[in-house]
Motif scaffolding. Structure first.
Motif, PDB file in Angstrom:
ATOM      1  N   LYS A 273      -1.148  -6.825  -3.092  1.00 61.51           N
ATOM      2  CA  LYS A 273      -0.138  -7.740  -3.726  1.00 61.51           C
ATOM      3  C   LYS A 273       0.993  -7.751  -2.746  1.00 61.51           C
ATOM      4  O   LYS A 273       1.689  -8.558  -2.220  1.00 61.51           O
ATOM      5  CB  LYS A 273       0.129  -7.038  -5.027  1.00 61.51           C
ATOM      6  CG  LYS A 273      -0.756  -7.309  -6.087  1.00 61.51           C
ATOM      7  CD  LYS A 273      -0.457  -6.730  -7.488  1.00 61.51           C
ATOM      8  CE  LYS A 273      -1.278  -6.704  -8.350  1.00 61.51           C
ATOM      9  NZ  LYS A 273      -1.011  -5.755  -9.487  1.00 61.51           N
ATOM     10  N   PHE A 274       1.255  -6.197  -2.221  1.00 63.61           N
ATOM     11  CA  PHE A 274       2.493  -5.902  -1.359  1.00 63.61           C
ATOM     12  C   PHE A 274       2.367  -6.574   0.121  1.00 63.61           C
ATOM     13  O   PHE A 274       3.059  -7.384   0.726  1.00 63.61           O
ATOM     14  CB  PHE A 274       2.698  -4.579  -1.079  1.00 63.61           C
ATOM     15  CG  PHE A 274       3.851  -4.208  -0.147  1.00 63.61           C
ATOM     16  CD1 PHE A 274       5.184  -4.314  -0.270  1.00 63.61           C
ATOM     17  CD2 PHE A 274       3.388  -3.685   0.994  1.00 63.61           C
ATOM     18  CE1 PHE A 274       6.167  -4.204   0.352  1.00 63.61           C
ATOM     19  CE2 PHE A 274       4.516  -3.301   1.966  1.00 63.61           C
ATOM     20  CZ  PHE A 274       5.835  -3.530   1.692  1.00 63.61           C
ATOM     21  N   ALA A 275       0.921  -6.735   0.546  1.00 68.96           N
ATOM     22  CA  ALA A 275       0.577  -7.372   1.793  1.00 68.96           C
ATOM     23  C   ALA A 275       0.755  -8.860   1.730  1.00 68.96           C
ATOM     24  O   ALA A 275       1.052  -9.402   2.716  1.00 68.96           O
ATOM     25  CB  ALA A 275      -0.820  -6.822   2.099  1.00 68.96           C
ATOM     26  N   LYS A 276       0.237  -9.436   0.696  1.00 69.87           N
ATOM     27  CA  LYS A 276       0.390 -10.945   0.160  1.00 69.87           C
ATOM     28  C   LYS A 276       1.960 -11.512   0.515  1.00 69.87           C
ATOM     29  O   LYS A 276       2.314 -12.179   0.966  1.00 69.87           O
ATOM     30  CB  LYS A 276      -0.307 -11.280  -0.894  1.00 69.87           C
ATOM     31  CG  LYS A 276      -1.606 -11.366  -0.984  1.00 69.87           C
ATOM     32  CD  LYS A 276      -2.440 -11.941  -1.969  1.00 69.87           C
ATOM     33  CE  LYS A 276      -3.758 -11.747  -1.822  1.00 69.87           C
ATOM     34  NZ  LYS A 276      -4.747 -12.692  -2.532  1.00 69.87           N
TER      35      LYS A 276
ATOM     36  N   THR B 160      -1.183  -9.870   7.711  1.00 72.19           N
ATOM     37  CA  THR B 160      -0.707  -8.908   6.797  1.00 72.19           C
ATOM     38  C   THR B 160      -1.094  -9.505   5.363  1.00 72.19           C
ATOM     39  O   THR B 160      -1.492  -8.907   4.328  1.00 72.19           O
ATOM     40  CB  THR B 160       0.879  -8.864   6.899  1.00 72.19           C
ATOM     41  OG1 THR B 160       1.200  -8.390   8.021  1.00 72.19           O
ATOM     42  CG2 THR B 160       1.494  -7.948   5.781  1.00 72.19           C
ATOM     43  N   PHE B 161      -1.065 -10.841   5.240  1.00 69.50           N
ATOM     44  CA  PHE B 161      -1.625 -11.496   4.046  1.00 69.50           C
ATOM     45  C   PHE B 161      -3.039 -11.132   3.515  1.00 69.50           C
ATOM     46  O   PHE B 161      -3.248 -11.045   2.325  1.00 69.50           O
ATOM     47  CB  PHE B 161      -1.368 -13.072   4.317  1.00 69.50           C
ATOM     48  CG  PHE B 161      -1.587 -13.669   2.991  1.00 69.50           C
ATOM     49  CD1 PHE B 161      -0.892 -14.089   1.891  1.00 69.50           C
ATOM     50  CD2 PHE B 161      -2.787 -14.191   2.952  1.00 69.50           C
ATOM     51  CE1 PHE B 161      -1.162 -14.706   0.915  1.00 69.50           C
ATOM     52  CE2 PHE B 161      -3.282 -15.099   1.646  1.00 69.50           C
ATOM     53  CZ  PHE B 161      -2.135 -15.290   0.854  1.00 69.50           C
TER      54      PHE B 161
ATOM     55  N   GLY C  45       9.177  -8.331  -2.159  1.00 65.38           N
ATOM     56  CA  GLY C  45       8.034  -7.293  -2.109  1.00 65.38           C
ATOM     57  C   GLY C  45       8.588  -5.946  -2.119  1.00 65.38           C
ATOM     58  O   GLY C  45       7.992  -5.053  -2.597  1.00 65.38           O
ATOM     59  N   LEU C  46       9.645  -5.534  -1.245  1.00 70.03           N
ATOM     60  CA  LEU C  46      10.051  -4.128  -1.049  1.00 70.03           C
ATOM     61  C   LEU C  46      10.663  -3.564  -2.192  1.00 70.03           C
ATOM     62  O   LEU C  46      10.396  -2.686  -2.667  1.00 70.03           O
ATOM     63  CB  LEU C  46      11.163  -4.110  -0.028  1.00 70.03           C
ATOM     64  CG  LEU C  46      10.776  -4.426   1.561  1.00 70.03           C
ATOM     65  CD1 LEU C  46      11.855  -4.508   2.486  1.00 70.03           C
ATOM     66  CD2 LEU C  46       9.672  -3.104   1.928  1.00 70.03           C
ATOM     67  N   ILE C  47      11.477  -4.507  -3.046  1.00 76.05           N
ATOM     68  CA  ILE C  47      12.081  -3.892  -4.348  1.00 76.05           C
ATOM     69  C   ILE C  47      10.892  -3.701  -5.355  1.00 76.05           C
ATOM     70  O   ILE C  47      10.996  -2.967  -5.810  1.00 76.05           O
ATOM     71  CB  ILE C  47      13.162  -4.881  -4.813  1.00 76.05           C
ATOM     72  CG1 ILE C  47      14.446  -4.878  -3.862  1.00 76.05           C
ATOM     73  CG2 ILE C  47      13.593  -4.701  -6.304  1.00 76.05           C
ATOM     74  CD1 ILE C  47      15.334  -5.971  -4.047  1.00 76.05           C
ATOM     75  N   LYS C  48       9.913  -4.622  -5.584  1.00 71.82           N
ATOM     76  CA  LYS C  48       9.128  -4.667  -6.565  1.00 71.82           C
ATOM     77  C   LYS C  48       8.019  -3.498  -6.252  1.00 71.82           C
ATOM     78  O   LYS C  48       7.781  -2.832  -7.128  1.00 71.82           O
ATOM     79  CB  LYS C  48       8.536  -6.069  -6.926  1.00 71.82           C
ATOM     80  CG  LYS C  48       7.433  -5.980  -7.838  1.00 71.82           C
ATOM     81  CD  LYS C  48       6.820  -7.392  -8.202  1.00 71.82           C
ATOM     82  CE  LYS C  48       6.017  -7.233  -9.382  1.00 71.82           C
ATOM     83  NZ  LYS C  48       5.603  -8.519  -9.890  1.00 71.82           N
TER      84      LYS C  48
END
Length: 93
Positions: free
Chosen positions: A35-38, A12-13, A84-87
């Protein structure tokens, strides 16, 4: 389980968000996907790493206090995932 989470976290990263549930990636734009994946990869790797690290230490030292490493790792990993989910997904649900 820890090794599996670490492998999924590294995949995922590197940018593959296919292992994240479709609902949690439904509102991710193309520019925010890496960015989300990282962030999600870091969270999964921290959780998996803490499980593996605690398991290895438990083999050598049979101490009850070592389980706090896993608890702290899970908390830190979940903070990364929720961040990550919120952002990037604009909400947890």
């Amino acid at each position: 389980m820890g090794i599996w989470l670490m492998i999924i976290g590294v995949i995922t990263f590197r940018g593959n968000i296919a292992y994240i549930h479709w609902y949690n990636r439904s509102r991710i734009t193309g520019e925010n996907a890496p960015k989300f994946a990282k962030v999600m990869g870091i969270g999964a790797t921290v959780i998996g790493g803490s499980i593996v690290f605690t398991s290895i230490l438990q083999m050598f030292f049979d101490l009850e206090i070592l389980w706090w490493i896993t608890v702290i790792g899970i908390i830190i990993g979940m903070i990364c995932i929720v961040y990550g989910l919120i952002k990037y997904n604009r909400g947890i649900f």
